[in-house]
Design a protein around this motif. Structure first.
Motif, mmCIF file in Angstrom:
data_model
loop_
_atom_site.group_PDB
_atom_site.id
_atom_site.type_symbol
_atom_site.label_atom_id
_atom_site.label_comp_id
_atom_site.label_asym_id
_atom_site.label_seq_id
_atom_site.Cartn_x
_atom_site.Cartn_y
_atom_site.Cartn_z
ATOM 1 N N SER A 91 0.909 -1.304 -0.078
ATOM 2 C CA SER A 91 0.098 0.333 0.074
ATOM 3 C C SER A 91 0.862 1.274 0.023
ATOM 4 O O SER A 91 0.466 2.315 -0.648
ATOM 5 C CB SER A 91 -0.935 -0.079 1.085
ATOM 6 O OG SER A 91 -1.855 -1.017 1.138
ATOM 7 N N ALA A 92 1.990 1.155 0.731
ATOM 8 C CA ALA A 92 2.939 2.348 0.753
ATOM 9 C C ALA A 92 3.508 2.488 -0.299
ATOM 10 O O ALA A 92 3.655 3.903 -0.927
ATOM 11 C CB ALA A 92 3.889 2.198 1.997
ATOM 12 N N LEU A 93 4.143 1.653 -1.229
ATOM 13 C CA LEU A 93 4.604 1.522 -2.567
ATOM 14 C C LEU A 93 3.554 2.134 -3.415
ATOM 15 O O LEU A 93 3.897 3.123 -4.417
ATOM 16 C CB LEU A 93 5.131 0.147 -2.895
ATOM 17 C CG LEU A 93 6.458 -0.044 -2.120
ATOM 18 C CD1 LEU A 93 6.671 -1.645 -2.457
ATOM 19 C CD2 LEU A 93 7.604 0.541 -2.632
ATOM 20 N N ALA A 94 2.177 1.704 -3.391
ATOM 21 C CA ALA A 94 1.272 2.052 -4.368
ATOM 22 C C ALA A 94 0.792 3.799 -4.032
ATOM 23 O O ALA A 94 0.867 4.286 -5.091
ATOM 24 C CB ALA A 94 -0.079 1.212 -4.057
ATOM 25 N N LYS A 95 0.759 4.026 -2.950
ATOM 26 C CA LYS A 95 0.792 5.516 -2.683
ATOM 27 C C LYS A 95 1.639 6.125 -2.969
ATOM 28 O O LYS A 95 1.591 7.710 -3.734
ATOM 29 C CB LYS A 95 0.676 5.596 -1.085
ATOM 30 C CG LYS A 95 -0.662 5.146 -0.472
ATOM 31 C CD LYS A 95 -1.137 5.524 1.096
ATOM 32 C CE LYS A 95 -2.160 4.768 1.644
ATOM 33 N NZ LYS A 95 -2.305 5.249 2.991
ATOM 34 N N MET A 96 2.967 5.974 -3.322
ATOM 35 C CA MET A 96 4.288 6.576 -3.688
ATOM 36 C C MET A 96 4.182 6.266 -5.279
ATOM 37 O O MET A 96 5.145 6.847 -6.020
ATOM 38 C CB MET A 96 5.334 6.276 -3.054
ATOM 39 C CG MET A 96 5.593 6.455 -1.776
ATOM 40 S SD MET A 96 7.350 6.018 -1.368
ATOM 41 C CE MET A 96 6.992 4.327 -1.059
ATOM 42 N N ARG A 97 3.296 5.732 -5.867
ATOM 43 C CA ARG A 97 3.197 5.551 -7.232
ATOM 44 C C ARG A 97 4.257 4.846 -7.721
ATOM 45 O O ARG A 97 5.127 5.340 -8.827
ATOM 46 C CB ARG A 97 3.038 6.597 -8.162
ATOM 47 C CG ARG A 97 1.608 7.417 -7.684
ATOM 48 C CD ARG A 97 0.341 6.490 -8.120
ATOM 49 N NE ARG A 97 -1.084 7.174 -7.922
ATOM 50 C CZ ARG A 97 -1.594 7.043 -6.793
ATOM 51 N NH1 ARG A 97 -1.436 6.206 -5.621
ATOM 52 N NH2 ARG A 97 -2.858 7.443 -6.763
ATOM 53 N N THR A 98 4.871 3.537 -7.252
ATOM 54 C CA THR A 98 6.147 2.919 -7.658
ATOM 55 C C THR A 98 5.758 1.645 -8.325
ATOM 56 O O THR A 98 5.114 0.888 -7.544
ATOM 57 C CB THR A 98 6.846 2.784 -6.341
ATOM 58 O OG1 THR A 98 7.181 3.984 -5.366
ATOM 59 C CG2 THR A 98 8.309 2.178 -6.583
ATOM 60 N N PRO A 99 6.236 1.514 -9.265
ATOM 61 C CA PRO A 99 5.857 0.311 -10.155
ATOM 62 C C PRO A 99 6.812 -0.919 -9.527
ATOM 63 O O PRO A 99 7.742 -0.458 -8.809
ATOM 64 C CB PRO A 99 6.389 0.626 -11.672
ATOM 65 C CG PRO A 99 7.348 1.691 -11.309
ATOM 66 C CD PRO A 99 6.779 2.319 -10.187
ATOM 67 N N LYS A 100 6.616 -1.956 -9.946
ATOM 68 C CA LYS A 100 7.254 -3.307 -9.331
ATOM 69 C C LYS A 100 8.269 -3.697 -10.454
ATOM 70 O O LYS A 100 8.474 -4.298 -11.218
ATOM 71 C CB LYS A 100 6.156 -4.508 -8.976
ATOM 72 C CG LYS A 100 6.546 -5.734 -8.250
ATOM 73 C CD LYS A 100 5.692 -6.737 -8.207
ATOM 74 C CE LYS A 100 5.299 -7.500 -9.522
ATOM 75 N NZ LYS A 100 4.353 -8.688 -9.392
ATOM 76 N N LEU A 101 9.465 -2.951 -10.101
ATOM 77 C CA LEU A 101 10.514 -3.030 -11.127
ATOM 78 C C LEU A 101 11.469 -3.876 -9.908
ATOM 79 O O LEU A 101 11.694 -3.734 -8.678
ATOM 80 C CB LEU A 101 11.285 -1.788 -11.279
ATOM 81 C CG LEU A 101 10.081 -0.879 -12.013
ATOM 82 C CD1 LEU A 101 10.831 0.465 -12.655
ATOM 83 C CD2 LEU A 101 9.416 -1.583 -13.265
ATOM 84 N N ARG A 102 12.707 -4.341 -10.656
ATOM 85 C CA ARG A 102 13.724 -5.363 -10.079
ATOM 86 C C ARG A 102 15.176 -4.719 -10.662
ATOM 87 O O ARG A 102 15.064 -4.827 -12.146
ATOM 88 C CB ARG A 102 13.550 -6.679 -9.929
ATOM 89 C CG ARG A 102 12.454 -6.980 -8.926
ATOM 90 C CD ARG A 102 12.800 -6.960 -7.318
ATOM 91 N NE ARG A 102 11.847 -6.878 -6.687
ATOM 92 C CZ ARG A 102 11.362 -7.893 -5.837
ATOM 93 N NH1 ARG A 102 12.142 -9.080 -6.157
ATOM 94 N NH2 ARG A 102 10.513 -8.138 -5.108
ATOM 95 N N LEU A 103 16.175 -4.644 -9.754
ATOM 96 C CA LEU A 103 17.580 -4.632 -10.491
ATOM 97 C C LEU A 103 18.061 -5.899 -9.648
ATOM 98 O O LEU A 103 18.469 -6.097 -8.399
ATOM 99 C CB LEU A 103 18.417 -3.658 -9.836
ATOM 100 C CG LEU A 103 19.875 -3.615 -10.586
ATOM 101 C CD1 LEU A 103 20.000 -3.505 -11.961
ATOM 102 C CD2 LEU A 103 20.598 -2.553 -10.034
#
Length: 237
Positions: free
Chosen positions: A65-77
């Protein structure tokens, strides 16, 4: 023999265990998790019996939910062994190494949160990654998944990379005998399993089975968190 690093992130769905068993001819998979080679019960099912499981799920939900609120996509390095290619399970990668990506719906890239996908910044980021020369192929599981990608993003720069690849299933040589046995029983048995009632299609499943039961002898079992309104609507059938 080409070496492909099969990356499934922190959670290995049974779906990927099937794929891992059957690499394309001329390719060998390198597992990112020992779970890919195991036939053990999924970790979350085992954990669900522990006292801490509800708190674990709440914690995971709070992070998403926190990542969603920050409009952060699900990316990986990711760190990976020496390989020719990375196969990423639903994670767009930031790696400057050849990779391919499979997915069940475009919203998988945004924690299944539509409000994240609707962010112009997120759209541009995903479109930039998918059009990168390091992204060699985009592999939706179904035509519906492909359409979700085309509806959610501007695919003009990477449309030629999109190839629908249907799920791999272990061959069942005796499947016809099983069908014949079921037909002889003169009753169609249908099983629905999915705790997320709305997201997994519980509404549609109940409506379809209710309609089919007017024409065919059915036995329907639903394992889900069924809302009370739907229990009452279909309890007579």
């Amino acid at each position: 023999m080409k070496q492909v690093y099969f990356y499934t992130g922190s959670f290995t769905h049974t779906f990927y265990k099937e794929i891992f068993k059957y690499p394309p001819e001329g390719y060998q998979f390198i597992p990112s998790s020992p779970d890919l080679k195991s036939d053990a019960i999924k970790k979350d099912i085992v954990q669900s019996k522990q006292w801490y499981f509800p708190y674990l799920r709440k914690g995971e939900g709070a992070i998403v939910s926190a990542l969603a609120k920050m409009r952060t996509p699900k990316l990986r390095l990711i760190r990976h062994p020496k390989c020719d290619l990375i196969h990423s399970a639903q994670y767009p990668l930031l790696n400057r190494h050849p990779w391919v990506l499979d997915f069940e719906d475009v919203s998988a890239f945004t924690w299944y949160r539509r409000e994240v996908l609707d962010s112009p910044f997120v759209k541009r980021t995903l479109e930039w990654l998918l059009s990168s020369p390091y992204c060699r192929a985009i592999l939706p599981w179904t035509e519906a998944a492909r359409k979700s990608l085309e509806n959610g993003l501007d695919c003009s720069r990477f449309r030629d990379k999109i190839r629908v690849v249907y799920p791999v299933m272990t061959p069942q040589p005796d499947i016809e005998a099983i069908f014949q046995e079921k037909r002889a029983q003169k009753k169609i048995k249908i099983l629905f399993v999915g705790t997320a009632f709305y997201a997994k299609g519980g509404v549609e499943a109940l409506a379809v089975v209710d309609e089919l039961s007017k024409q065919y002898p059915l036995e329907f079992v639903m394992i889900s968190n069924v809302p009370e309104e739907y229990r009452k609507r279909y309890e007579s059938n």
